[in-house]
Design a protein around this motif. Sequence first.
Motif, PDB file in Angstrom:
ATOM      1  N   MET A   1       0.836  -1.192   0.000  1.00  0.00           N
ATOM      2  CA  MET A   1       0.000   0.000   0.000  1.00  0.00           C
ATOM      3  C   MET A   1       0.877   1.250   0.000  1.00  0.00           C
ATOM      4  O   MET A   1       1.845   1.325   0.742  1.00  0.00           O
ATOM      5  N   PRO A   2       0.538   2.210  -0.792  1.00  0.00           N
ATOM      6  CA  PRO A   2       1.298   3.460  -0.776  1.00  0.00           C
ATOM      7  C   PRO A   2       1.054   4.244   0.513  1.00  0.00           C
ATOM      8  O   PRO A   2      -0.002   4.135   1.128  1.00  0.00           O
ATOM      9  N   GLU A   3       2.075   5.025   0.887  1.00  0.00           N
ATOM     10  CA  GLU A   3       1.959   5.955   2.008  1.00  0.00           C
ATOM     11  C   GLU A   3       1.879   7.354   1.439  1.00  0.00           C
ATOM     12  O   GLU A   3       2.649   7.717   0.542  1.00  0.00           O
ATOM     13  N   PHE A   4       0.972   8.147   1.975  1.00  0.00           N
ATOM     14  CA  PHE A   4       0.790   9.524   1.534  1.00  0.00           C
ATOM     15  C   PHE A   4       1.299  10.435   2.642  1.00  0.00           C
ATOM     16  O   PHE A   4       0.745  10.444   3.739  1.00  0.00           O
ATOM     17  N   HIS A   5       2.364  11.168   2.354  1.00  0.00           N
ATOM     18  CA  HIS A   5       3.039  11.970   3.369  1.00  0.00           C
ATOM     19  C   HIS A   5       2.647  13.446   3.261  1.00  0.00           C
ATOM     20  O   HIS A   5       2.740  14.041   2.180  1.00  0.00           O
ATOM     21  N   MET A   6       2.259  14.015   4.407  1.00  0.00           N
ATOM     22  CA  MET A   6       2.114  15.465   4.557  1.00  0.00           C
ATOM     23  C   MET A   6       3.042  15.853   5.693  1.00  0.00           C
ATOM     24  O   MET A   6       2.934  15.321   6.796  1.00  0.00           O
TER      25      MET A   6
ATOM     26  N   TRP B   1      10.150   3.628  -3.156  1.00  0.00           N
ATOM     27  CA  TRP B   1      10.199   4.728  -4.116  1.00  0.00           C
ATOM     28  C   TRP B   1       9.381   5.878  -3.566  1.00  0.00           C
ATOM     29  O   TRP B   1       8.258   5.678  -3.092  1.00  0.00           O
ATOM     30  N   VAL B   2       9.913   7.085  -3.654  1.00  0.00           N
ATOM     31  CA  VAL B   2       9.225   8.266  -3.134  1.00  0.00           C
ATOM     32  C   VAL B   2       9.117   9.304  -4.246  1.00  0.00           C
ATOM     33  O   VAL B   2      10.122   9.722  -4.821  1.00  0.00           O
ATOM     34  N   MET B   3       7.884   9.704  -4.539  1.00  0.00           N
ATOM     35  CA  MET B   3       7.619  10.741  -5.521  1.00  0.00           C
ATOM     36  C   MET B   3       7.254  12.010  -4.758  1.00  0.00           C
ATOM     37  O   MET B   3       6.274  12.014  -4.021  1.00  0.00           O
ATOM     38  N   LEU B   4       8.062  13.061  -4.929  1.00  0.00           N
ATOM     39  CA  LEU B   4       7.796  14.337  -4.276  1.00  0.00           C
ATOM     40  C   LEU B   4       7.057  15.244  -5.241  1.00  0.00           C
ATOM     41  O   LEU B   4       7.487  15.421  -6.393  1.00  0.00           O
ATOM     42  N   THR B   5       5.967  15.807  -4.762  1.00  0.00           N
ATOM     43  CA  THR B   5       5.193  16.747  -5.560  1.00  0.00           C
ATOM     44  C   THR B   5       6.044  17.961  -5.890  1.00  0.00           C
ATOM     45  O   THR B   5       6.846  18.409  -5.062  1.00  0.00           O
TER      46      THR B   5
ATOM     47  N   ILE C   1      10.611  12.855   5.989  1.00  0.00           N
ATOM     48  CA  ILE C   1      10.399  11.411   5.817  1.00  0.00           C
ATOM     49  C   ILE C   1      11.710  10.636   5.962  1.00  0.00           C
ATOM     50  O   ILE C   1      11.827   9.495   5.519  1.00  0.00           O
ATOM     51  N   GLY C   2      12.694  11.295   6.586  1.00  0.00           N
ATOM     52  CA  GLY C   2      13.948  10.617   6.893  1.00  0.00           C
ATOM     53  C   GLY C   2      14.863  10.406   5.710  1.00  0.00           C
ATOM     54  O   GLY C   2      15.638   9.449   5.685  1.00  0.00           O
ATOM     55  N   MET C   3      14.814  11.302   4.740  1.00  0.00           N
ATOM     56  CA  MET C   3      15.640  11.186   3.543  1.00  0.00           C
ATOM     57  C   MET C   3      16.384  12.496   3.303  1.00  0.00           C
ATOM     58  O   MET C   3      16.179  13.471   4.028  1.00  0.00           O
ATOM     59  N   SER C   4      17.222  12.512   2.269  1.00  0.00           N
ATOM     60  CA  SER C   4      17.954  13.723   1.908  1.00  0.00           C
ATOM     61  C   SER C   4      18.130  13.787   0.392  1.00  0.00           C
ATOM     62  O   SER C   4      17.757  12.855  -0.329  1.00  0.00           O
ATOM     63  N   LEU C   5      18.741  14.867  -0.069  1.00  0.00           N
ATOM     64  CA  LEU C   5      19.010  15.000  -1.504  1.00  0.00           C
ATOM     65  C   LEU C   5      19.888  13.878  -2.027  1.00  0.00           C
ATOM     66  O   LEU C   5      19.846  13.566  -3.215  1.00  0.00           O
ATOM     67  N   ALA C   6      20.675  13.249  -1.164  1.00  0.00           N
ATOM     68  CA  ALA C   6      21.523  12.127  -1.589  1.00  0.00           C
ATOM     69  C   ALA C   6      20.692  10.935  -2.056  1.00  0.00           C
ATOM     70  O   ALA C   6      21.199  10.071  -2.772  1.00  0.00           O
TER      71      ALA C   6
END
Length: 129
Positions: free
Chosen positions: A1-6, A26-30, A66-71
């Motif tokens: 199931m996808p997670e929808f982050h705000m 996989w994370v798609m940023l708006t 969401i615990g990530m960075s540009l890397a």
Amino acid sequence: MPEFHMIASGPTPVAPFSHAVEADGWVMLTGQMPTWPGEPERALPEGIVAQTQRVMDNLELILKGIGMSLADVLQCRCYLTEFERDYGAFNETYSARFSEHRRPARTTIGVTALAVGALVEIDMVAKRP
């Protein structure tokens, strides 16, 4: 199931969307605008350099949330309303955010207009390690 982050510290959406959607790592940023988190009524920064910096700051806020960075970013799509005028300054500002040997794949597109009168919008695809 996808997670929808705000992300609470992120910018107020200018349309009905999630800041990011995640599925299978996989994370798609708006696409983000050069708006100010917590101050949606504040005037946009002036010029392509300041707007690009603000957009990148907003994207980094979302990634951090969401615990990530540009890397972790693998691909970016960039939209410019004044492509010929702003492309060079945009590239300098954008590229300063990434290691020279770790730059994501990228597409840059000239468009006729963007939401809130912005000069630039950037969306991203990232992958969790």
